[in-house]
Design a protein around this motif. Sequence first.
Motif, PDB file in Angstrom:
ATOM      1  N   ASP A  81       0.863  -1.194   0.000  1.00 22.23           N
ATOM      2  CA  ASP A  81       0.000   0.000   0.000  1.00 22.23           C
ATOM      3  C   ASP A  81       0.900   1.246   0.000  1.00 22.23           C
ATOM      4  N   VAL A  82       1.162   1.766  -1.203  1.00 21.74           N
ATOM      5  CA  VAL A  82       1.996   2.973  -1.343  1.00 21.74           C
ATOM      6  C   VAL A  82       1.107   4.090  -1.867  1.00 21.74           C
ATOM      7  N   ARG A  83       1.127   5.239  -1.197  1.00 24.55           N
ATOM      8  CA  ARG A  83       0.317   6.389  -1.653  1.00 24.55           C
ATOM      9  C   ARG A  83       1.151   7.650  -1.693  1.00 24.55           C
ATOM     10  N   PHE A  84       0.736   8.555  -2.560  1.00 26.40           N
ATOM     11  CA  PHE A  84       1.431   9.837  -2.695  1.00 26.40           C
ATOM     12  C   PHE A  84       0.496  10.980  -2.292  1.00 26.40           C
ATOM     13  N   SER A  85       1.086  12.088  -1.839  1.00 22.98           N
ATOM     14  CA  SER A  85       0.298  13.304  -1.605  1.00 22.98           C
ATOM     15  C   SER A  85      -0.080  13.889  -2.961  1.00 22.98           C
ATOM     16  N   ASP A  86      -0.992  14.868  -2.980  1.00 22.04           N
ATOM     17  CA  ASP A  86      -1.417  15.464  -4.246  1.00 22.04           C
ATOM     18  C   ASP A  86      -0.245  16.053  -5.015  1.00 22.04           C
ATOM     19  N   SER A  87       0.726  16.621  -4.289  1.00 25.63           N
ATOM     20  CA  SER A  87       1.883  17.217  -4.969  1.00 25.63           C
ATOM     21  C   SER A  87       2.851  16.138  -5.454  1.00 25.63           C
ATOM     22  N   GLY A  88       2.654  14.905  -5.004  1.00 29.14           N
ATOM     23  CA  GLY A  88       3.512  13.795  -5.411  1.00 29.14           C
ATOM     24  C   GLY A  88       4.836  13.743  -4.666  1.00 29.14           C
ATOM     25  N   THR A  89       5.004  14.607  -3.679  1.00 30.96           N
ATOM     26  CA  THR A  89       6.316  14.669  -3.026  1.00 30.96           C
ATOM     27  C   THR A  89       6.351  13.950  -1.677  1.00 30.96           C
ATOM     28  N   ARG A  90       5.179  13.656  -1.094  1.00 31.38           N
ATOM     29  CA  ARG A  90       5.180  12.888   0.154  1.00 31.38           C
ATOM     30  C   ARG A  90       4.661  11.474  -0.135  1.00 31.38           C
ATOM     31  N   VAL A  91       5.255  10.528   0.571  1.00 31.99           N
ATOM     32  CA  VAL A  91       4.951   9.118   0.292  1.00 31.99           C
ATOM     33  C   VAL A  91       4.535   8.417   1.577  1.00 31.99           C
ATOM     34  N   TRP A  92       3.446   7.655   1.493  1.00 28.26           N
ATOM     35  CA  TRP A  92       2.995   6.866   2.635  1.00 28.26           C
ATOM     36  C   TRP A  92       3.110   5.384   2.318  1.00 28.26           C
ATOM     37  N   LEU A  93       3.618   4.653   3.290  1.00 23.60           N
ATOM     38  CA  LEU A  93       3.719   3.205   3.162  1.00 23.60           C
ATOM     39  C   LEU A  93       2.837   2.619   4.261  1.00 23.60           C
ATOM     40  N   VAL A  94       1.780   1.927   3.866  1.00 27.43           N
ATOM     41  CA  VAL A  94       0.801   1.384   4.812  1.00 27.43           C
ATOM     42  C   VAL A  94       0.457   2.434   5.875  1.00 27.43           C
ATOM     43  N   GLY A  95       0.114   3.623   5.422  1.00 29.14           N
ATOM     44  CA  GLY A  95      -0.358   4.667   6.328  1.00 29.14           C
ATOM     45  C   GLY A  95       0.719   5.458   7.055  1.00 29.14           C
ATOM     46  N   GLU A  96       1.983   5.079   6.902  1.00 24.89           N
ATOM     47  CA  GLU A  96       3.067   5.806   7.592  1.00 24.89           C
ATOM     48  C   GLU A  96       3.787   6.718   6.603  1.00 24.89           C
ATOM     49  N   ASP A  97       4.033   7.953   7.008  1.00 25.12           N
ATOM     50  CA  ASP A  97       4.760   8.885   6.143  1.00 25.12           C
ATOM     51  C   ASP A  97       6.250   8.486   6.133  1.00 25.12           C
ATOM     52  N   VAL A  98       6.701   7.957   4.979  1.00 25.08           N
ATOM     53  CA  VAL A  98       8.084   7.464   4.879  1.00 25.08           C
ATOM     54  C   VAL A  98       8.909   8.363   3.944  1.00 25.08           C
ATOM     55  N   SER A  99       8.415   9.583   3.696  1.00 28.03           N
ATOM     56  CA  SER A  99       9.065  10.480   2.730  1.00 28.03           C
ATOM     57  C   SER A  99      10.556  10.653   3.006  1.00 28.03           C
ATOM     58  N   ALA A 100      10.932  10.779   4.284  1.00 27.53           N
ATOM     59  CA  ALA A 100      12.352  10.962   4.605  1.00 27.53           C
ATOM     60  C   ALA A 100      13.071   9.614   4.651  1.00 27.53           C
ATOM     61  N   ALA A 101      12.415   8.608   5.214  1.00 26.00           N
ATOM     62  CA  ALA A 101      13.065   7.299   5.414  1.00 26.00           C
ATOM     63  C   ALA A 101      13.500   6.647   4.098  1.00 26.00           C
ATOM     64  N   ILE A 102      12.801   6.942   3.004  1.00 31.18           N
ATOM     65  CA  ILE A 102      13.159   6.289   1.728  1.00 31.18           C
ATOM     66  C   ILE A 102      14.282   7.012   0.993  1.00 31.18           C
ATOM     67  N   ARG A 103      14.703   8.171   1.504  1.00 29.00           N
ATOM     68  CA  ARG A 103      15.689   8.983   0.754  1.00 29.00           C
ATOM     69  C   ARG A 103      17.135   8.719   1.130  1.00 29.00           C
TER      70      ARG A 103
END
Length: 237
Positions: A81-103
């Motif tokens: 379950d991977v989702r993006f914010s409307d701007s496409g710059t934030r990423v959620w993995l199973v409901g958790e914001d992983v935007s920094a962790a994946i970088r």
Amino acid sequence: MRARPIVTIDGPAGAGKSTVARALARRLGFLYLDTGAIYRAVALAVSRSAELRGQVDLGAGPETLPAPDQAALGALAAGLDVRFSDSGTRVWLVGEDVSAAIRTQEIGERASWISAIPAVRAGVLDLQRRLAGEGGVGAEGRDLGTVVFPDAEAKFFLTADVASRARRRTLELQGRGEDADPVQIRAEIEGRDRRDSERTAAPLRCPEDAVRVDSSGLSVEAVVDRLASVVSSRQRS
Ligand code: DC
């Protein structure tokens, strides 16, 4: 026929794809789709799984992984379950914001490794197409013009010499407060280029019908201007 166009930007690590694709999407009023973030999210999920973590051995080629283990990674990728914010710059993995962790550099390495597994690529394919919906998308990655969206209305291949790419990546990581040794970053970029280009499953390659742009020495603005003018000429024709 799609309601709105799909624009693909492929190219090697550090060529400036993310910055350019984001700016281009904003300028055109398109959705920004960062497909590398999906592979990174899969890599993060694998490295957090006690069961699957041990399968990633960066010292060996992913093709040495036994078929059932490759299938297990593919199943995880397909069901994630991977989702993006409307701007496409934030990423959620199973409901958790992983935007920094994946970088992190480490997750980038792991993403490159797992992305060479055909079952993982097959698992991620549907999600990418679903996210692109009816078009109006600026997508960046490695195989978008060749495999994921072969009928995209405009395709670009963004490159830069390895020194410029290493410099950009180093500054980007340092900007996020990570330790970044330029010599090591350059070696990792060269290794990643080799792995991404030499894998048998959807290798990084310039699509035949893509416009090739070398961003070394060009400003982001100049690159975005160039791409935007190609897209608008395609929309008129
Ligand atoms: O663009 P990036 O550095 O965030 O991508 C991380 C890794 O994911 C990259 O080394 C290769 C893989 N990738 C891929 O194989 N296909 C894509 N379309 C996007 C990324």
